[in-house]
Motif scaffolding. Structure first.
Motif, PDB file in Angstrom:
ATOM      1  N   GLN A 107       1.112  -0.994   0.236  1.00 25.03           N
ATOM      2  CA  GLN A 107      -0.059   0.040   0.109  1.00 25.03           C
ATOM      3  C   GLN A 107       1.286   1.271   0.201  1.00 25.03           C
ATOM      4  OE1 GLN A 107      -1.704   1.363   3.424  1.00 25.03           O
ATOM      5  NE2 GLN A 107      -1.040  -0.028   4.713  1.00 25.03           N
ATOM      6  N   TRP A 109       3.222   3.935  -0.687  1.00 20.37           N
ATOM      7  CA  TRP A 109       3.353   4.536  -2.395  1.00 20.37           C
ATOM      8  C   TRP A 109       5.065   4.720  -2.849  1.00 20.37           C
ATOM      9  CZ3 TRP A 109       0.030   9.075  -4.308  1.00 20.37           C
ATOM     10  CH2 TRP A 109      -1.418   9.732  -3.683  1.00 20.37           C
ATOM     11  N   ASP A 116       4.786   9.700   3.836  1.00 21.26           N
ATOM     12  CA  ASP A 116       4.433  10.190   3.411  1.00 21.26           C
ATOM     13  C   ASP A 116       2.951   9.393   3.230  1.00 21.26           C
ATOM     14  OD1 ASP A 116       5.149  12.821   3.109  1.00 21.26           O
ATOM     15  OD2 ASP A 116       6.313  11.872   1.445  1.00 21.26           O
ATOM     16  N   THR A 117       3.205   7.976   3.417  1.00 22.39           N
ATOM     17  CA  THR A 117       1.564   7.237   2.989  1.00 22.39           C
ATOM     18  C   THR A 117       1.521   7.323   4.676  1.00 22.39           C
ATOM     19  OG1 THR A 117       2.970   5.740   1.589  1.00 22.39           O
ATOM     20  CG2 THR A 117       1.442   4.726   2.589  1.00 22.39           C
ATOM     21  N   LEU A 119       1.505   9.554   6.901  1.00 18.05           N
ATOM     22  CA  LEU A 119       0.749  10.460   7.305  1.00 18.05           C
ATOM     23  C   LEU A 119      -0.621  10.501   6.849  1.00 18.05           C
ATOM     24  CD1 LEU A 119       3.791  13.309   6.681  1.00 18.05           C
ATOM     25  CD2 LEU A 119       2.419  12.767   8.971  1.00 18.05           C
ATOM     26  N   LEU A 120      -0.792  10.089   5.510  1.00 17.88           N
ATOM     27  CA  LEU A 120      -2.078   9.505   4.412  1.00 17.88           C
ATOM     28  C   LEU A 120      -2.541   8.950   5.362  1.00 17.88           C
ATOM     29  CD1 LEU A 120      -4.089  10.524   2.493  1.00 17.88           C
ATOM     30  CD2 LEU A 120      -2.727   8.426   0.770  1.00 17.88           C
ATOM     31  N   ASN A 121      -2.168   7.362   5.929  1.00 21.05           N
ATOM     32  CA  ASN A 121      -3.280   6.539   6.734  1.00 21.05           C
ATOM     33  C   ASN A 121      -3.441   8.008   7.937  1.00 21.05           C
ATOM     34  OD1 ASN A 121      -3.179   4.858   4.700  1.00 21.05           O
ATOM     35  ND2 ASN A 121      -1.780   3.549   6.391  1.00 21.05           N
ATOM     36  N   LYS A 122      -2.867   8.508   8.753  1.00 23.61           N
ATOM     37  CA  LYS A 122      -3.408   9.257   9.513  1.00 23.61           C
ATOM     38  C   LYS A 122      -4.473  10.013   9.437  1.00 23.61           C
ATOM     39  CE  LYS A 122      -1.592  12.938  12.419  1.00 23.61           C
ATOM     40  NZ  LYS A 122      -2.330  14.409  12.319  1.00 23.61           N
ATOM     41  N   GLU A 123      -4.292  10.650   8.210  1.00 22.48           N
ATOM     42  CA  GLU A 123      -5.338  11.543   8.094  1.00 22.48           C
ATOM     43  C   GLU A 123      -6.981  10.724   7.305  1.00 22.48           C
ATOM     44  OE1 GLU A 123      -6.258  13.488   8.621  1.00 22.48           O
ATOM     45  OE2 GLU A 123      -3.966  14.937   9.350  1.00 22.48           O
ATOM     46  N   ILE A 124      -6.585   9.268   6.644  1.00 22.37           N
ATOM     47  CA  ILE A 124      -7.715   8.681   6.648  1.00 22.37           C
ATOM     48  C   ILE A 124      -8.865   7.480   7.856  1.00 22.37           C
ATOM     49  CG2 ILE A 124      -7.905   5.954   5.288  1.00 22.37           C
ATOM     50  CD1 ILE A 124      -5.786   6.875   3.375  1.00 22.37           C
ATOM     51  N   TYR A 125      -7.516   6.761   8.721  1.00 24.44           N
ATOM     52  CA  TYR A 125      -8.061   6.861  10.300  1.00 24.44           C
ATOM     53  C   TYR A 125      -8.548   8.159  11.191  1.00 24.44           C
ATOM     54  CZ  TYR A 125      -6.589   2.260   8.361  1.00 24.44           C
ATOM     55  OH  TYR A 125      -6.617   0.732   7.787  1.00 24.44           O
TER      56      TYR A 125
ATOM     57  N   LYS B   3      -7.602  14.036   4.145  1.00 26.90           N
ATOM     58  CA  LYS B   3      -7.134  12.578   3.424  1.00 26.90           C
ATOM     59  C   LYS B   3      -7.398  13.285   2.252  1.00 26.90           C
ATOM     60  CE  LYS B   3     -10.958  10.373   4.688  1.00 26.90           C
ATOM     61  NZ  LYS B   3     -11.841   9.277   5.362  1.00 26.90           N
ATOM     62  N   ILE B   6      -4.182  15.304   0.548  1.00 26.76           N
ATOM     63  CA  ILE B   6      -3.315  14.917   0.969  1.00 26.76           C
ATOM     64  C   ILE B   6      -2.987  13.545  -0.468  1.00 26.76           C
ATOM     65  CG2 ILE B   6      -1.311  13.387   2.415  1.00 26.76           C
ATOM     66  CD1 ILE B   6      -3.107  14.520   4.895  1.00 26.76           C
ATOM     67  N   ASN B  10       0.536  14.413  -2.568  1.00 29.21           N
ATOM     68  CA  ASN B  10       1.115  13.101  -3.234  1.00 29.21           C
ATOM     69  C   ASN B  10       1.192  12.860  -4.157  1.00 29.21           C
ATOM     70  OD1 ASN B  10       1.479  12.693   0.140  1.00 29.21           O
ATOM     71  ND2 ASN B  10       0.561  10.586  -0.139  1.00 29.21           N
ATOM     72  N   ASN B  91      -6.428  -3.251  -0.597  1.00 32.14           N
ATOM     73  CA  ASN B  91      -5.917  -2.103   1.016  1.00 32.14           C
ATOM     74  C   ASN B  91      -7.261  -0.809   1.022  1.00 32.14           C
ATOM     75  OD1 ASN B  91      -3.575  -3.062   1.185  1.00 32.14           O
ATOM     76  ND2 ASN B  91      -2.488  -2.856  -0.421  1.00 32.14           N
ATOM     77  N   PRO B  96     -11.217   2.774   5.937  1.00 31.19           N
ATOM     78  CA  PRO B  96     -12.257   3.658   5.389  1.00 31.19           C
ATOM     79  C   PRO B  96     -12.218   5.203   4.181  1.00 31.19           C
ATOM     80  CG  PRO B  96     -10.898   3.731   7.524  1.00 31.19           C
ATOM     81  CD  PRO B  96     -10.280   2.787   7.050  1.00 31.19           C
TER      82      PRO B  96
END
Lengths: 328, 264
Positions: A107, A109, A116-117, A119-125, B3, B6, B10, B91, B96
């Motif tokens: 998963q 990038w 960077d991934t 930090l993205l997951n931080k926002e996603i979750y 999100k 970002i 990215n 993935n 979510p």
């Protein structure tokens, strides 16, 4: 009860194709489907904080079960409850509490650094800054990853990438973690580190972990309880120590002799599995281990003697082959 | 939603790692653009008109397609099919996150980069060639032009996504896409304005979604459409936006069902 599975079955319709061009043309007109029973009627329950080894040969149905548990596959039959959710609904609250790590899926990038991934997951979750920082620090330390956080993923080695994949998958501190072959392709040292990490994670986050692996060392060192699956059915579910007692109620005795010994004299000791002078390997039932060992020491010129538990690989192999025979 | 911001950022960063190939691709675009530009300049000398187009209108049309091309006709959703086939879609299903919005955000990042380059290129062309550019001053036309571009952006996004979803049923996601790209070059009007075609053909094209990707917004900008034509054109593009959206949605649901039932 964190996970409860009752009478789960999962069948696939797989279409069959004969080889070659004619086969391809045939399959265009007339498709033959065959039902493959990946998982048939399995049930088990797992409590909070358990670390379970889920083992079986290739194609036994391990990954299918994990996919059902994480909500990727819709079960053909049966009921699953994970943290009180029906996984297949894939509710946001559910997804925030689980993670499925597959050794061969990524998963991250590819062109960007792992951070960077994260930090993205931080926002996603939707992880709060404070909590993120704590978990991030902790995972960085546990995985010894400080130096590779800012290196583009494409420049990482396989082992480093696996570490980062794992970190990306659990940055939201999931309560339930499904790991499918997490140590695949890693060297011995990395495997060991990853195992230590999982053990630590299991304790520190009180996480429930199900792990599949082909490396018995993973299972032996991490899991108290194992579930063995073959041909889509559970053939053993219980403590690892029980498995050993049930399938291998013997110890391995290896002796190195100082002088040549007549093989005929050894026969009465019991079930000899290998004798090549000067080394003798003999499987002795647990109860008789003391008497056998002392009789060897008394009656033969012994250079060295060791008593070992049987190899877990051997036991698993025994379980598989017994099941194979029963099938036939 | 942070999100999605970002994700867009990215994507932007990702493009910057392949600077050379991106710049090369832009240069290819400029050469292509200049070819058509000079061609029309020869065909249509100043002072003459062809099928209702003066030189300045035609050149504006050609340069305009280039700009809208980079805003509207650029989408990364071609990778959707590959993600389905490789199993990487899992993935996303396990996190979510909305898969549509994920790709839309990626597209926004991609488009932002393309817009920056397009504007720079067009400014350069403007300074060097000093083309007789037509500038629309009527705010009414500009407003409808912007609105129509936004609609075409959605139409193109959904169409592309739909092509990606073929991946649920077949690993060959590229063949249909090539046909699509070829059709698009013609029917969207990126080579010439569609109304220079015979009237019967144009009357058919008018009801296809492709017309509304490039040709229609530019016609509004050039101020060549009556209010009635604008209204009916917008109605048709709104219809297509929703129609394709619902088709994509239904296809996604259906594909997901087979994906999660049969696994990969």
């Amino acid at each position: 009860m964190t996970i409860s599975v009752s009478h789960l079955s999962k069948h696939f319709q797989v279409h069959q194709k004969e080889p070659g061009v004619i086969g391809s043309l045939k399959s265009l007109v007339l498709r033959k489907y065959e039902t493959v029973k990946a998982v048939s009627d399995i049930s088990f329950k797992i409590n909070e904080g358990e670390l379970i080894g889920f083992i079986g040969p290739n194609g036994a149905g391990k990954t299918t079960t994990l996919k059902c548990l994480s909500g990727l596959l819709y079960p053909t039959n049966g009921k699953i409850s994970v943290l009180g959710f029906n996984p297949y609904d894939r509710k946001i609250e559910f997804l925030k509490k689980i993670a499925l790590v597959m050794g061969q899926k990524n998963q991250l990038w590819w062109d960007l650094p792992p951070i960077d991934t994260f930090l993205l997951n931080k926002e996603i979750y939707g992880i709060e800054n404070e909590k993120y920082n704590i978990v991030f620090e902790e995972l960085t330390k546990l995985l010894d990853a400080k130096d590779i956080l800012k290196v583009p993923v494409k420049k990482l080695s396989l082992g480093q990438r696996m570490k980062m994949e794992l970190m990306a998958s659990i940055i939201h501190s999931p309560k339930v973690l499904f790991l499918d072959e997490p140590t695949i392709g890693l060297d011995v040292l990395m495997q060991k580190k990853l195992r230590e990490f999982l053990k630590e994670y299991n304790i520190r986050f009180k996480a429930t972990i199900i792990l599949t692996s082909h490396y018995m060392a993973d299972v032996e060192q991490l899991c108290k309880r194992v579930i063995i699956i073959n041909f889509g059915k559970i053939i053993f579910d219980g403590q690892l120590s029980n498995l050993i007692e049930q399938y291998a109620p013997y110890k391995k005795l290896s002796v190195i002799f100082r002088e040549y010994v007549d093989p005929k004299k050894l026969d009465k000791l019991g079930n000899i599995s290998n004798f090549q002078y000067p080394k003798l390997i003999i499987n002795v039932p647990n109860k008789k281990i003391n008497s056998t060992a002392s009789s060897i020491l008394k009656n033969f010129p012994v250079e060295d003697i060791t008593i070992e538990d049987p190899q877990i690989e051997d036991i698993i192999e025994k379980v598989y082959t017994q099941e194979d025979k029963r099938k036939k | 939603m942070k999100k999605y911001y970002i994700i867009a950022r990215n994507t932007w960063d990702e493009m910057l790692t392949y600077r050379v190939s991106f710049v090369m691709w832009r240069i290819r675009n400029i050469i292509q653009l200049l070819t058509i530009y000079f061609l029309w300049q020869v065909i249509l000398p100043p002072g003459k008109t062809l099928l209702g187009y003066s030189q300045s209108l035609m050149l504006t049309y050609i340069l305009g397609t280039s700009l809208i091309d980079s805003v509207v006709l650029s989408s990364r959703t071609y990778a959707v099919g590959e993600e389905i086939n490789s199993g990487n879609l899992m993935n996303f299903l396990l996190r979510p996150i909305n898969y549509f919005l994920y790709w839309f955000s990626k597209d926004i990042g991609d488009k932002a980069m393309n817009i920056c380059f397009s504007i720079a290129e067009l400014t350069l062309i403007f300074i060097i060639l000093r083309p007789p550019f037509f500038i629309q001053t009527n705010p009414f036309y500009i407003l409808f032009f912007v609105f129509s571009v936004i609609l075409s952006l959605f139409i193109y996004f959904f169409l592309n996504f739909l092509l990606g979803l073929i991946g649920f049923w077949s690993p060959e996601v590229w063949a249909p896409r090539f046909i699509f790209i070829t059709l698009l070059g013609f029917f969207a009007g990126s080579l010439f304005p569609l109304d220079i075609l015979p009237k019967t053909i144009y009357e058919i094209l008018r009801f296809l979604p492709f017309t509304y990707l490039l040709y229609f917004p530019l016609k509004i900008y050039l101020g060549q459409l009556s209010f009635l034509q604008i209204a009916s054109g917008l109605a048709i593009s709104i219809f297509w936006t929703f129609a394709i959206y619902f088709i994509v949605k239904a296809t996604w649901q259906k594909g997901l069902k087979s994906y999660t039932a049969y696994g990969r």
